[in-house]
Design a protein around this motif. Structure first.
Motif, PDB file in Angstrom:
ATOM      1  N   VAL A  33      28.024  12.056  -0.577  1.00 58.65           N
ATOM      2  CA  VAL A  33      28.420  11.560   0.746  1.00 58.65           C
ATOM      3  C   VAL A  33      29.858  11.978   1.054  1.00 58.65           C
ATOM      4  N   ALA A  34      30.762  11.764   0.101  1.00 56.34           N
ATOM      5  CA  ALA A  34      32.170  12.122   0.316  1.00 56.34           C
ATOM      6  C   ALA A  34      32.317  13.616   0.553  1.00 56.34           C
ATOM      7  N   TYR A  35      31.605  14.421  -0.220  1.00 60.48           N
ATOM      8  CA  TYR A  35      31.669  15.884  -0.077  1.00 60.48           C
ATOM      9  C   TYR A  35      31.227  16.309   1.325  1.00 60.48           C
ATOM     10  N   LEU A  36      30.059  15.827   1.754  1.00 57.35           N
ATOM     11  CA  LEU A  36      29.498  16.251   3.033  1.00 57.35           C
ATOM     12  C   LEU A  36      30.316  15.736   4.216  1.00 57.35           C
ATOM     13  N   THR A  37      30.708  14.473   4.180  1.00 56.35           N
ATOM     14  CA  THR A  37      31.410  13.904   5.317  1.00 56.35           C
ATOM     15  C   THR A  37      32.787  14.540   5.509  1.00 56.35           C
ATOM     16  N   LYS A  38      33.512  14.736   4.438  1.00 58.35           N
ATOM     17  CA  LYS A  38      34.864  15.295   4.568  1.00 58.35           C
ATOM     18  C   LYS A  38      34.827  16.732   5.072  1.00 58.35           C
ATOM     19  N   ARG A  39      33.879  17.504   4.601  1.00 57.15           N
ATOM     20  CA  ARG A  39      33.792  18.885   5.078  1.00 57.15           C
ATOM     21  C   ARG A  39      33.326  18.954   6.523  1.00 57.15           C
ATOM     22  N   GLU A  97      27.535  25.795  28.641  1.00 54.01           N
ATOM     23  CA  GLU A  97      27.710  26.728  27.529  1.00 54.01           C
ATOM     24  C   GLU A  97      27.426  25.949  26.251  1.00 54.01           C
ATOM     25  N   ILE A  98      26.722  26.584  25.331  1.00 56.55           N
ATOM     26  CA  ILE A  98      26.270  25.900  24.114  1.00 56.55           C
ATOM     27  C   ILE A  98      26.932  26.524  22.891  1.00 56.55           C
ATOM     28  N   TYR A  99      27.546  25.681  22.091  1.00 56.18           N
ATOM     29  CA  TYR A  99      28.144  26.124  20.828  1.00 56.18           C
ATOM     30  C   TYR A  99      27.326  25.531  19.687  1.00 56.18           C
ATOM     31  N   ILE A 100      26.831  26.397  18.816  1.00 51.80           N
ATOM     32  CA  ILE A 100      26.051  25.957  17.660  1.00 51.80           C
ATOM     33  C   ILE A 100      26.894  26.205  16.408  1.00 51.80           C
ATOM     34  N   PRO A 101      27.598  25.183  15.905  1.00 47.90           N
ATOM     35  CA  PRO A 101      28.487  25.357  14.744  1.00 47.90           C
ATOM     36  C   PRO A 101      27.680  25.699  13.497  1.00 47.90           C
ATOM     37  N   LYS A 102      27.842  26.914  12.989  1.00 49.59           N
ATOM     38  CA  LYS A 102      27.004  27.393  11.898  1.00 49.59           C
ATOM     39  C   LYS A 102      27.360  26.812  10.528  1.00 49.59           C
ATOM     40  N   LYS A 103      28.567  26.256  10.395  1.00 47.87           N
ATOM     41  CA  LYS A 103      28.985  25.733   9.091  1.00 47.87           C
ATOM     42  C   LYS A 103      28.752  24.227   8.951  1.00 47.87           C
ATOM     43  N   GLN A 104      28.040  23.624   9.879  1.00 47.35           N
ATOM     44  CA  GLN A 104      27.748  22.199   9.772  1.00 47.35           C
ATOM     45  C   GLN A 104      26.875  21.936   8.551  1.00 47.35           C
ATOM     46  N   LEU A 105      27.126  20.810   7.889  1.00 48.59           N
ATOM     47  CA  LEU A 105      26.339  20.391   6.740  1.00 48.59           C
ATOM     48  C   LEU A 105      25.576  19.118   7.084  1.00 48.59           C
ATOM     49  N   LEU A 127      21.032  20.679  -2.828  1.00 50.45           N
ATOM     50  CA  LEU A 127      20.674  21.618  -1.769  1.00 50.45           C
ATOM     51  C   LEU A 127      21.354  21.248  -0.450  1.00 50.45           C
ATOM     52  N   LEU A 128      21.500  19.964  -0.177  1.00 53.97           N
ATOM     53  CA  LEU A 128      22.165  19.533   1.054  1.00 53.97           C
ATOM     54  C   LEU A 128      23.629  19.953   1.074  1.00 53.97           C
ATOM     55  N   ARG A 129      24.229  20.095  -0.095  1.00 57.42           N
ATOM     56  CA  ARG A 129      25.624  20.541  -0.181  1.00 57.42           C
ATOM     57  C   ARG A 129      25.749  22.045   0.037  1.00 57.42           C
ATOM     58  N   HIS A 130      24.668  22.780  -0.222  1.00 57.44           N
ATOM     59  CA  HIS A 130      24.746  24.245  -0.237  1.00 57.44           C
ATOM     60  C   HIS A 130      23.751  24.817   0.770  1.00 57.44           C
ATOM     61  N   ARG A 131      24.224  25.073   1.972  1.00 53.65           N
ATOM     62  CA  ARG A 131      23.367  25.489   3.084  1.00 53.65           C
ATOM     63  C   ARG A 131      22.587  26.774   2.778  1.00 53.65           C
ATOM     64  N   LYS A 132      23.218  27.763   2.172  1.00 58.16           N
ATOM     65  CA  LYS A 132      22.531  29.029   1.923  1.00 58.16           C
ATOM     66  C   LYS A 132      21.371  28.843   0.945  1.00 58.16           C
ATOM     67  N   MET A 133      21.590  28.008  -0.085  1.00 58.18           N
ATOM     68  CA  MET A 133      20.507  27.761  -1.033  1.00 58.18           C
ATOM     69  C   MET A 133      19.373  26.968  -0.374  1.00 58.18           C
ATOM     70  N   PHE A 168      24.922  19.264  16.925  1.00 58.06           N
ATOM     71  CA  PHE A 168      24.716  18.964  15.510  1.00 58.06           C
ATOM     72  C   PHE A 168      23.240  18.677  15.357  1.00 58.06           C
ATOM     73  N   ILE A 169      22.530  19.496  14.593  1.00 58.03           N
ATOM     74  CA  ILE A 169      21.081  19.514  14.675  1.00 58.03           C
ATOM     75  C   ILE A 169      20.374  18.560  13.722  1.00 58.03           C
ATOM     76  N   GLY A 170      20.931  18.267  12.533  1.00 61.93           N
ATOM     77  CA  GLY A 170      20.218  17.430  11.560  1.00 61.93           C
ATOM     78  C   GLY A 170      19.271  18.270  10.730  1.00 61.93           C
ATOM     79  N   CYS A 171      19.046  17.875   9.486  1.00 61.20           N
ATOM     80  CA  CYS A 171      18.297  18.707   8.538  1.00 61.20           C
ATOM     81  C   CYS A 171      16.823  18.876   8.901  1.00 61.20           C
ATOM     82  N   LEU A 172      16.147  17.790   9.254  1.00 64.85           N
ATOM     83  CA  LEU A 172      14.728  17.905   9.578  1.00 64.85           C
ATOM     84  C   LEU A 172      14.506  18.739  10.837  1.00 64.85           C
ATOM     85  N   ALA A 173      15.356  18.555  11.836  1.00 60.22           N
ATOM     86  CA  ALA A 173      15.233  19.374  13.053  1.00 60.22           C
ATOM     87  C   ALA A 173      15.641  20.810  12.793  1.00 60.22           C
TER      88      ALA A 173
END
Length: 424
Positions: free
Chosen positions: A227-233, A204-212, A105-111, A178-183
């Motif tokens: 870890v490798a998947y999330l960090t590299k993206r 001015e505030i930018y909220i990057p929507k594709k952050q994992l 689930l952490l890899r797939h934001r929409k899910m 960068f908000i973090g999952c729990l927040a």
């Protein structure tokens, strides 16, 4: 195999680490101490110790609090070698199905968004709200969850889905969050407060929507593929906008420590120097929120000039990943002291005992034992609120306070600062 003997050979066996060790405080055995971990890992590399289930149990009992690293005369990275051996454990024994599902689930934001929304809709089936608003209480015993345990609240809309990508446009200064999952999913008031503070500072505030996810839960569990998947993206995504912002602000100790410290260490240990350099380059603009607000903005001066004194008393808990990993502990106190009465607890630097996914699930008894003295210190301080810039600490401490039948509530310092900035 990772070269554990480099660390074990460097250990002088002085024992300074032992009194500070979170697991040793609740399980005083030489094997569950930093010195013991280091010696056993050296034996493991030499072929003198099998990675059997007893060894697995020992290495999974470490809270990764970094207390030992903080006091070690040689600054030996005990936490890092524990993280490395957990990858060996994952390779040999696999990772429990519920952890694999969570990391997927952490890899797939929409899910994850869908799963979170379903949790919000059906939460009343198994959970009831804590009267003090600290979270949700389990109504009955479930697998790996006992009745009365406090869990994080669930929100109908995540932080990332609540706001547009750009806020307060047209200002000369611009920062990203960068908000973090729990927040993002549970404690959305943290992000709300950070937005309010940045607006008051005219950013001015930018909220990057594709952050994992930053990858910390998987890293501490040994799922290095995730870890490798999330960090590299995340690195590739951050690089696409890093030159357009003054900073990326992270209101979470664990997330900011993972990004600023562990990403580079992870890649260096894998021999991926190019990725390590890219992670290090980003670090120039990545900050835990209170540090950046204190050092880079006029927020302290604004709070001083405002001169508002609020009746709430606050005790501050130092998250391990803020004070010991990033050296941040004075900054949140300095900001909070302008408006609130600070009542220091006996040992604010003592680990609360969150410890990661494994400690919070099959080794929950260890988290429970580590949380009791921290809850007692908070209660004895006489404060109404305990603050810390870490949602993992919030999960652990809030539950410990509920089990201790304390009325103290937990707040991120950004929530308190945002309240102080509001007009009466």
């Amino acid at each position: 195999m990772f070269e554990y003997t480099k660390v074990s050979d460097a250990c002088i066996k002085c024992g300074k680490c032992i009194p500070t060790c979170t697991i040793h405080q609740i399980n005083p055995d030489e094997t569950t101490s930093p010195r013991g971990f280091i010696e056993l890992l050296g034996d493991y590399q030499k072929g003198e110790l099998d990675l059997d289930k007893t060894a697995k149990d020992i290495f999974e009992s470490c809270f990764l609090c970094t207390n030992c690293v903080d006091v070690c005369p040689n600054s030996l990275p005990t936490d890092m070698i524990i993280e490395e051996v957990r990858a060996d454990i994952a390779q040999k024994y696999g990772i429990a199905w519920y952890k694999r599902a969570f990391f997927w689930l952490l890899r797939h934001r929409k899910m994850m968004d869908i799963f979170s929304k379903l949790g919000f809709v059906f939460k009343s089936c198994a959970l009831s709200p804590d009267p003090k608003g600290r979270g949700l209480l389990a109504k009955f015993n479930l697998p790996m969850l006992k009745k009365g345990r406090l869990l994080p609240s669930m929100k109908s809309v995540s932080f990332l889905n609540k706001y547009p990508e750009h806020l307060n446009e047209g200002k000369q200064k611009k920062v990203a969050i960068f908000i973090g999952c729990l927040a993002n999913y549970n404690y959305t008031e943290i992000g709300d407060s950070l937005v309010d503070i940045l607006k008051a500072l005219e950013y001015e505030i930018y909220i990057p929507k594709k952050q994992l996810c930053c990858g910390a839960p998987a890293y501490f569990t040994g799922d290095f593929d995730t870890v490798a998947y999330l960090t590299k993206r995340n690195i590739e995504y951050f690089e696409s906008f890093i030159d357009e912002v003054e900073a990326i602000i992270v209101p979470e100790a664990t997330c900011s420590a993972m990004i600023k410290h562990d990403w580079e260490v992870f890649f260096r240990n894998r021999g991926e120097e190019e990725w390590a350099k890219r992670a290090a380059k980003l670090n120039e603009k990545i900050f835990i929120a209170t540090q950046w607000l204190y050092e880079k903005t006029p927020l302290l001066k604004i709070l001083q000039e405002q001169g508002k004194k609020l009746p709430t008393s606050v005790t501050y808990h130092d998250p391990c990943h803020a004070r010991k990993v990033q050296g941040v502990w004075r900054e949140p106190r300095a900001l909070l002291a302008q408006n609130f009465t600070i009542k220091e607890m006996e040992d604010p630097n003592r680990c609360c005992g969150f410890g990661g996914v494994t400690i919070q699930t099959e080794k929950y008894h260890l988290a429970e034992a580590a949380g009791k003295p921290k809850a007692a210190m908070i209660e004895q301080s006489g404060a109404e609120v305990v603050a810390a810039e870490c949602s993992a600490c919030r999960v652990q401490i809030s539950n410990a306070l509920v089990q201790a039948k304390s009325n103290v509530v937990f707040k991120n310092p950004l929530e308190l600062i945002a309240d102080a900035l509001k007009d009466d």
